[in-house]
Write a protein that holds these residues in place. Structure first.
Motif, PDB file in Angstrom:
ATOM      1  N   UNK A  10      -9.822 -14.826   0.880  1.00  0.00           N
ATOM      2  CA  UNK A  10      -9.415 -13.686   1.705  1.00  0.00           C
ATOM      3  C   UNK A  10      -8.167 -14.013   2.524  1.00  0.00           C
ATOM      4  N   UNK A  11      -7.996 -15.282   2.880  1.00  0.00           N
ATOM      5  CA  UNK A  11      -6.781 -15.641   3.600  1.00  0.00           C
ATOM      6  C   UNK A  11      -5.546 -15.452   2.750  1.00  0.00           C
ATOM      7  N   UNK A  12      -5.623 -15.857   1.509  1.00  0.00           N
ATOM      8  CA  UNK A  12      -4.484 -15.707   0.607  1.00  0.00           C
ATOM      9  C   UNK A  12      -4.210 -14.235   0.293  1.00  0.00           C
ATOM     10  N   UNK A  13      -5.302 -13.457   0.079  1.00  0.00           N
ATOM     11  CA  UNK A  13      -5.122 -12.028  -0.196  1.00  0.00           C
ATOM     12  C   UNK A  13      -4.517 -11.312   1.012  1.00  0.00           C
ATOM     13  N   UNK A  14      -4.992 -11.697   2.216  1.00  0.00           N
ATOM     14  CA  UNK A  14      -4.449 -11.053   3.427  1.00  0.00           C
ATOM     15  C   UNK A  14      -2.972 -11.366   3.614  1.00  0.00           C
ATOM     16  N   UNK A  15      -2.592 -12.622   3.369  1.00  0.00           N
ATOM     17  CA  UNK A  15      -1.187 -12.977   3.492  1.00  0.00           C
ATOM     18  C   UNK A  15      -0.333 -12.243   2.468  1.00  0.00           C
ATOM     19  N   UNK A  16      -0.858 -12.091   1.261  1.00  0.00           N
ATOM     20  CA  UNK A  16      -0.107 -11.395   0.223  1.00  0.00           C
ATOM     21  C   UNK A  16       0.090  -9.920   0.585  1.00  0.00           C
ATOM     22  N   UNK A  17      -1.005  -9.245   1.062  1.00  0.00           N
ATOM     23  CA  UNK A  17      -0.888  -7.820   1.443  1.00  0.00           C
ATOM     24  C   UNK A  17       0.036  -7.651   2.640  1.00  0.00           C
ATOM     25  N   UNK A  18      -0.058  -8.583   3.581  1.00  0.00           N
ATOM     26  CA  UNK A  18       0.811  -8.496   4.768  1.00  0.00           C
ATOM     27  C   UNK A  18       2.269  -8.640   4.371  1.00  0.00           C
ATOM     28  N   UNK A  19       2.558  -9.520   3.413  1.00  0.00           N
ATOM     29  CA  UNK A  19       3.932  -9.695   2.961  1.00  0.00           C
ATOM     30  C   UNK A  19       4.449  -8.447   2.277  1.00  0.00           C
ATOM     31  N   UNK A  20       3.562  -7.790   1.506  1.00  0.00           N
ATOM     32  CA  UNK A  20       3.975  -6.554   0.838  1.00  0.00           C
ATOM     33  C   UNK A  20       4.299  -5.460   1.850  1.00  0.00           C
ATOM     34  N   UNK A  21       3.450  -5.296   2.859  1.00  0.00           N
ATOM     35  CA  UNK A  21       3.681  -4.258   3.861  1.00  0.00           C
ATOM     36  C   UNK A  21       4.943  -4.549   4.675  1.00  0.00           C
ATOM     37  N   UNK A  22       5.132  -5.839   4.977  1.00  0.00           N
ATOM     38  CA  UNK A  22       6.285  -6.184   5.803  1.00  0.00           C
ATOM     39  C   UNK A  22       7.595  -5.938   5.075  1.00  0.00           C
ATOM     40  N   UNK A  23       7.594  -6.096   3.739  1.00  0.00           N
ATOM     41  CA  UNK A  23       8.835  -5.907   2.994  1.00  0.00           C
ATOM     42  C   UNK A  23       9.092  -4.454   2.615  1.00  0.00           C
ATOM     43  N   UNK A  24       8.140  -3.553   2.859  1.00  0.00           N
ATOM     44  CA  UNK A  24       8.314  -2.133   2.489  1.00  0.00           C
ATOM     45  C   UNK A  24       8.297  -1.255   3.741  1.00  0.00           C
ATOM     46  N   UNK A  25       7.131  -0.765   4.059  1.00  0.00           N
ATOM     47  CA  UNK A  25       7.031   0.184   5.175  1.00  0.00           C
ATOM     48  C   UNK A  25       7.148  -0.489   6.532  1.00  0.00           C
ATOM     49  N   UNK A  26       6.996  -1.805   6.551  1.00  0.00           N
ATOM     50  CA  UNK A  26       7.087  -2.491   7.840  1.00  0.00           C
ATOM     51  C   UNK A  26       8.480  -2.445   8.416  1.00  0.00           C
ATOM     52  N   UNK A  27       9.523  -2.313   7.576  1.00  0.00           N
ATOM     53  CA  UNK A  27      10.882  -2.269   8.074  1.00  0.00           C
ATOM     54  C   UNK A  27      11.144  -0.975   8.851  1.00  0.00           C
ATOM     55  N   UNK A  28      10.426   0.076   8.459  1.00  0.00           N
ATOM     56  CA  UNK A  28      10.643   1.381   9.119  1.00  0.00           C
ATOM     57  C   UNK A  28       9.475   1.767  10.005  1.00  0.00           C
ATOM     58  N   UNK A  29       8.522   0.860  10.149  1.00  0.00           N
ATOM     59  CA  UNK A  29       7.333   1.100  10.981  1.00  0.00           C
ATOM     60  C   UNK A  29       6.601   2.362  10.541  1.00  0.00           C
ATOM     61  N   UNK A  30       6.514   2.532   9.195  1.00  0.00           N
ATOM     62  CA  UNK A  30       5.868   3.744   8.672  1.00  0.00           C
ATOM     63  C   UNK A  30       4.634   3.407   7.833  1.00  0.00           C
ATOM     64  N   UNK A  31       4.059   2.199   8.025  1.00  0.00           N
ATOM     65  CA  UNK A  31       2.894   1.806   7.236  1.00  0.00           C
ATOM     66  C   UNK A  31       1.671   2.602   7.660  1.00  0.00           C
ATOM     67  N   UNK A  32       0.836   2.941   6.664  1.00  0.00           N
ATOM     68  CA  UNK A  32      -0.396   3.688   6.960  1.00  0.00           C
ATOM     69  C   UNK A  32      -1.367   2.782   7.718  1.00  0.00           C
ATOM     70  N   UNK A  33      -2.108   3.427   8.643  1.00  0.00           N
ATOM     71  CA  UNK A  33      -3.036   2.650   9.459  1.00  0.00           C
ATOM     72  C   UNK A  33      -4.139   2.034   8.602  1.00  0.00           C
ATOM     73  N   UNK A  34      -4.540   2.710   7.551  1.00  0.00           N
ATOM     74  CA  UNK A  34      -5.601   2.179   6.688  1.00  0.00           C
ATOM     75  C   UNK A  34      -5.155   0.892   6.000  1.00  0.00           C
ATOM     76  N   UNK A  35      -3.862   0.823   5.619  1.00  0.00           N
ATOM     77  CA  UNK A  35      -3.360  -0.383   4.981  1.00  0.00           C
ATOM     78  C   UNK A  35      -3.325  -1.538   5.978  1.00  0.00           C
ATOM     79  N   UNK A  36      -2.950  -1.201   7.223  1.00  0.00           N
ATOM     80  CA  UNK A  36      -2.900  -2.255   8.242  1.00  0.00           C
ATOM     81  C   UNK A  36      -4.302  -2.770   8.543  1.00  0.00           C
ATOM     82  N   UNK A  37      -5.266  -1.854   8.606  1.00  0.00           N
ATOM     83  CA  UNK A  37      -6.648  -2.251   8.885  1.00  0.00           C
ATOM     84  C   UNK A  37      -7.218  -3.121   7.741  1.00  0.00           C
TER      85      UNK A  37
END
Length: 304
Positions: free
Chosen positions: A211-238
């Protein structure tokens, strides 16, 4: 001057003396059978000499080199005899036991033929060429014989041949049968609970890593896409937070379980080792295997 009656007596005496002298001369000459034996000895000796059988050739030349043979034959045999004796090798055979002591009661054979019945420490003649020697210690019949392959060369004098006997091998006596169980040092028998808890700890550590590796991978994906514009869905962040939380909980659980398993193992009392019965387990260990869905399966295996 002799008288007429004494003359016939003198003639008879002279004829008788001549006859006796003639008879003596005939007895001194070799008979036909002796002459034939001398010729045969000379011929056989030369053949044996050419074949390298110098010992037998020497015996034949001795038989024809004596004064009973014709002068020419005796002279030739004497010359050949001297040549053979100069070419004939000699050896000195010795034998020792395992302690290095000299042995005397040793029978020696060469190429399967008797050679010496007992050792004397003196030089003995032997034919040149390759030989198979066998030494037998008659003092101890149970002692294994010694065999050796050698090559003897012409004119080789006084070569030392040493046979080294080993002590007769004996099997060690069998230990007496006893119904009593053998005494052995106590050994630690880990409880089953230690394996189970340890297996759970390993599964938890695996879950923490997953789960640590999966969480880091998902966090990296969000940070490189919607994280730049602060438009990530709350469900994805949760979802990312949940994976990190599960990883942290699994890590703590795994460390705790491993610690408990270690305590159970090292605090379990030792049991004396004894003969294993037919129903006693031969192997106890935890089993952790991956599942098709990406998770881990923990279990405990006992083999009999």
């Amino acid at each position: 001057m002799p008288t007429r009656g004494a003359l016939p007596l003198l003639l008879s005496t002279a004829l008788l003396s001549a006859s006796v002298a003639s008879t003596g001369t005939l007895h001194a000459a070799p008979t036909p059978s002796t002459k034939d034996a001398c010729i045969d000895g000379a011929d056989e000796g030369q053949s044996l000499r050419d074949e390298g059988k110098l010992r037998d050739a020497r015996a034949r030349f001795l038989s024809c080199a004596n004064s009973s043979c014709p002068g020419a034959i005796a002279k030739d045999c004497g010359t050949w005899l001297a040549d053979v004796e100069s070419r004939m090798p000699t050896v000195v055979v010795t034998a020792i036991n395992a302690a290095g002591n000299d042995l005397v009661d040793v029978r020696v054979s060469v190429d399967g033929q008797p050679f010496l019945e007992r050792l004397s420490g003196t030089e003995v003649t032997i034919d040149p060429g390759p030989h198979r020697l066998r030494y037998e210690y008659t003092g101890v019949p149970s002692m294994p014989p010694v065999e050796d392959n050698i090559v003897i060369y012409e004119r080789q004098k006084g070569r030392a041949l040493v046979a080294k006997f080993q002590s007769a091998t004996t099997e060690p006596p069998l230990a007496p049968a006893s119904d009593a169980s053998p005494v052995s040092s106590p050994k630690r028998s880990a409880p089953i609970a230690a394996y189970v808890v340890g297996g759970v700890g390993l599964v938890a550590l695996g879950s923490a890593a997953f789960f640590g590796l999966r969480g880091r991978s998902d966090y990296s994906d969000l940070d490189s896409t919607c994280g730049r514009t602060h438009s990530c869905a709350q469900s994805d962040i949760d979802a990312v937070k949940t994976k990190f939380t599960i990883s942290d909980i699994s890590l703590g659980l795994g460390v705790a379980a491993i610690g408990v398993a270690a305590v159970l193992y090292f605090t379990h009392p030792k049991e004396p080792a004894g003969p294993r019965s037919g129903g006693a387990p031969l192997l106890n260990h935890a089993v952790i295997a991956p599942t098709r869905g990406g998770g881990w399966l923990a279990g405990y295996e006992t083999a009999f």
